[in-house]
Design an enzyme around this catalytic site. Structure first.
Site, PDB file in Angstrom:
ATOM      1  CB  SER A   1      -0.857  -0.023   1.264  1.00 53.07           C
ATOM      2  OG  SER A   1      -1.347   1.257   1.547  1.00 53.07           O
TER       3      SER A   1
ATOM      4  CE1 TYR B   1      -4.088  -2.547   5.120  1.00 53.88           C
ATOM      5  CE2 TYR B   1      -3.514  -0.226   4.795  1.00 53.88           C
ATOM      6  CZ  TYR B   1      -3.782  -1.485   4.281  1.00 53.88           C
ATOM      7  OH  TYR B   1      -3.740  -1.679   2.929  1.00 53.88           O
TER       8      TYR B   1
ATOM      9  CE  LYS C   1      -1.607  -4.617   3.302  1.00 57.11           C
ATOM     10  NZ  LYS C   1      -1.834  -5.951   2.734  1.00 57.11           N
TER      11      LYS C   1
END
Ligand code: UDP
Length: 331
Positions: free
Chosen positions: A124, A148, A152
Site C-alpha cells: 500500500s 494497518y 504492510k
C-alpha cells in the site's frame, strides 16, 4: 502459470482472478470469507467461463496451507488476504498484526519449502508515510500512523529479507494507491460488510440512499479546494498490474507503485460521480480524520518502464462502474 491467489474473492483479488483466467493462467483461490461472499466465485465463472478451485481456509493456518501446497505445484502466489481497515486497525492492533504478518510468513515459508518462485504482495502507498507527492519507489519509507500500514511495511521487510537469502524465491511488492470502480459487467465490485470505511463505497451507499449523507473529513487542508487529494485508480487497472507483475517480474526483490499519477480531491470525486451518474450525493463537512495526509499520489513511471504496465481507465470510468455495481447489487 498456476497461481495461488489468497483473498481471491475480495475486491482486488476477484478482479485479478478474472484477468489471470483471461490470460490463460490456472488459479487456485484461498479465502476465509471474512469480508467476501462465496457467490463471487460463480460471478467470476460467469465472466470468464472458467471455474477456479476454491479453498475456504485462513491463510494464517499453516497446516491448511501446507495441504494446499502439497496437493498442487504452483508457479506463483499472489497474496491479497488481509485485514484492511485503517480505523479498525487502531482499535484491534493484535488482530491486524497477527492476521497480516502470520499469513505473509506462512505463505513465504511454504513457497521456499515447495520451490514456488514468484510471490506478489499486496502492499500500500501508506508505507511511504507523510512525504511530498509524487511518491516514488526510490524514497525511503517513513513512519506509518496506524497498525494497518505498519503490517504492510513489516510484510515488505519480511519478504525482502527472505528473498535475499533464498535465491529461488523472488518477490514483487505492489504499492496500491486508491483502488475504486468495479468490473464493467456489474458482477464484481467493492461490497464491504457494514458501514463502509473508504470514500467510494460510502459515496455509492449515500447515492443509493442507504446512508443519509457523507461526511467529508476536513476542508481546510493545503490543497486547491481544501479537501484531501488521492490517486484513485480503476480496480481492473490494478488487476492488470498483477498480471504484468507475475508475468514480467525479475529475480530478487522488485517494488512498483500501482497508481495513475493523477491526484483528485474528495470534492472533485463527488462532483464527477454526480455528473457522470446523474444522482445526488448529499454531504456535510466534518472534522479531519486522524492519520489522514493532505496529498498522496504516485509516480507510476517505474511500472511502465519495467513491466510495461500503466493505468488506462479514467475517473469517469471508475465512478460509472462503481455505481453500476451498486445499482445491480444493492437496490
Ligand atoms: N473520506 C471522507 N469521508 C469518508 C471517507 C473518506 O472525506 O466518509 C476521505 C478521506 O479523509 C481521504 C479520502 O476520502 O481524504 C480517501 O479516503 P479512503 O479511506 O477511501 O482512502 P485512504 O486514502 O485513507 O487510503
Amino acid at each position: 502459470m498456476k497461481v495461488l491467489v489468497t483473498g481471491g474473492l475480495g475486491f482486488i483479488g476477484s478482479h485479478t482472478v478474472v484477468q489471470l483466467a483471461k490470460r490463460g493462467h490456472k488459479v487456485v483461490i484461498v479465502d476465509n470469507l471474512s469480508n467476501s461472499r462465496e457467490d463471487v466465485l460463480t460471478r467470476i465463472e460467469e465472466i470468464t467461463g472458467i471455474k477456479s478451485k476454491l479453498f475456504i481456509e485462513d491463510a494464517t493456518d499453516e497446516a491448511s496451507m501446507r495441504r494446499i501446497f502439497e496437493a498442487s505445484s504452483f508457479d506463483g502466489v499472489i497474496h491479497f488476504a488481509g485485514l484492511k481497515a485503517v480505523g479498525e486497525s487502531i482499535k484491534k492492533p493484535i488482530e491486524y498484526y497477527y492476521n497480516n504478518l502470520v499469513s505473509t510468513m506462512v505463505l513465504s515459508k511454504l513457497c521456499i519449502e515447495f520451490g514456488v518462485e514468484k510471490f506478489v504482495f499486496s502492499s500500500s502507498a501508506t508505507v511511504y508515510g507523510n512525504q511530498p507527492s509524487p511518491l516514488s519507489e526510490i524514497m525511503d519509507l517513513k513512519e506509518r500512523t496506524n497498525p494497518y500500514g505498519e503490517t504492510k511495511a513489516i510484510s515488505e521487510r519480511i519478504l525482502t529479507d527472505a528473498a535475499k537469502v533464498n535465491l529461488g524465491f523472488s518477490v514483487c511488492l505492489l504499492r496500491y494507491f486508491n483502488p475504486i470502480g468495479a468490473h464493467e459487467s456489474g458482477l464484481l465490485g467493492e461490497d464491504p460488510r457494514g458501514i463502509p470505511n473508504n470514500l467510494m463505497p460510502f459515496i455509492t451507499r449515500v447515492a443509493n440512499r442507504d446512508i443519509e449523507k457523507l461526511t467529508i473529513f476536513g476542508d481546510d487542508y493545503d490543497t486547491e479546494d481544501g479537501t484531501c487529494v488521492r490517486d484513485y485508480i480503476h480496480v481492473v487497472d490494478i488487476a492488470e498490474g498483477h498480471i504484468a507483475a507475475i508475468e514480467n517480474m525479475g529475480k530478487g526483490v522488485s517494488v512498483y507503485n500501482l497508481g495513475t499519477g493523477k491526484g483528485t480531491s474528495v470534492l472533485e470525486l463527488i462532483e464527477t460521480f454526480k455528473k457522470v451518474n446523474g444522482v445526488d450525493v448529499p454531504f456535510v463537512i466534518g472534522e479531519r480524520r486522524p492519520g489522514d495526509i493532505a496529498v498522496c499520489y504516485a509516480d507510476p513511471s517505474k511500472a511502465y518502464k519495467e513491466l510495461g504496465w500503466k493505468a488506462n481507465k479514467s475517473l469517469e470510468d471508475m465512478v460509472r462502474d462503481a455505481w453500476r455495481f451498486e445499482v445491480n447489487n444493492n437496490q
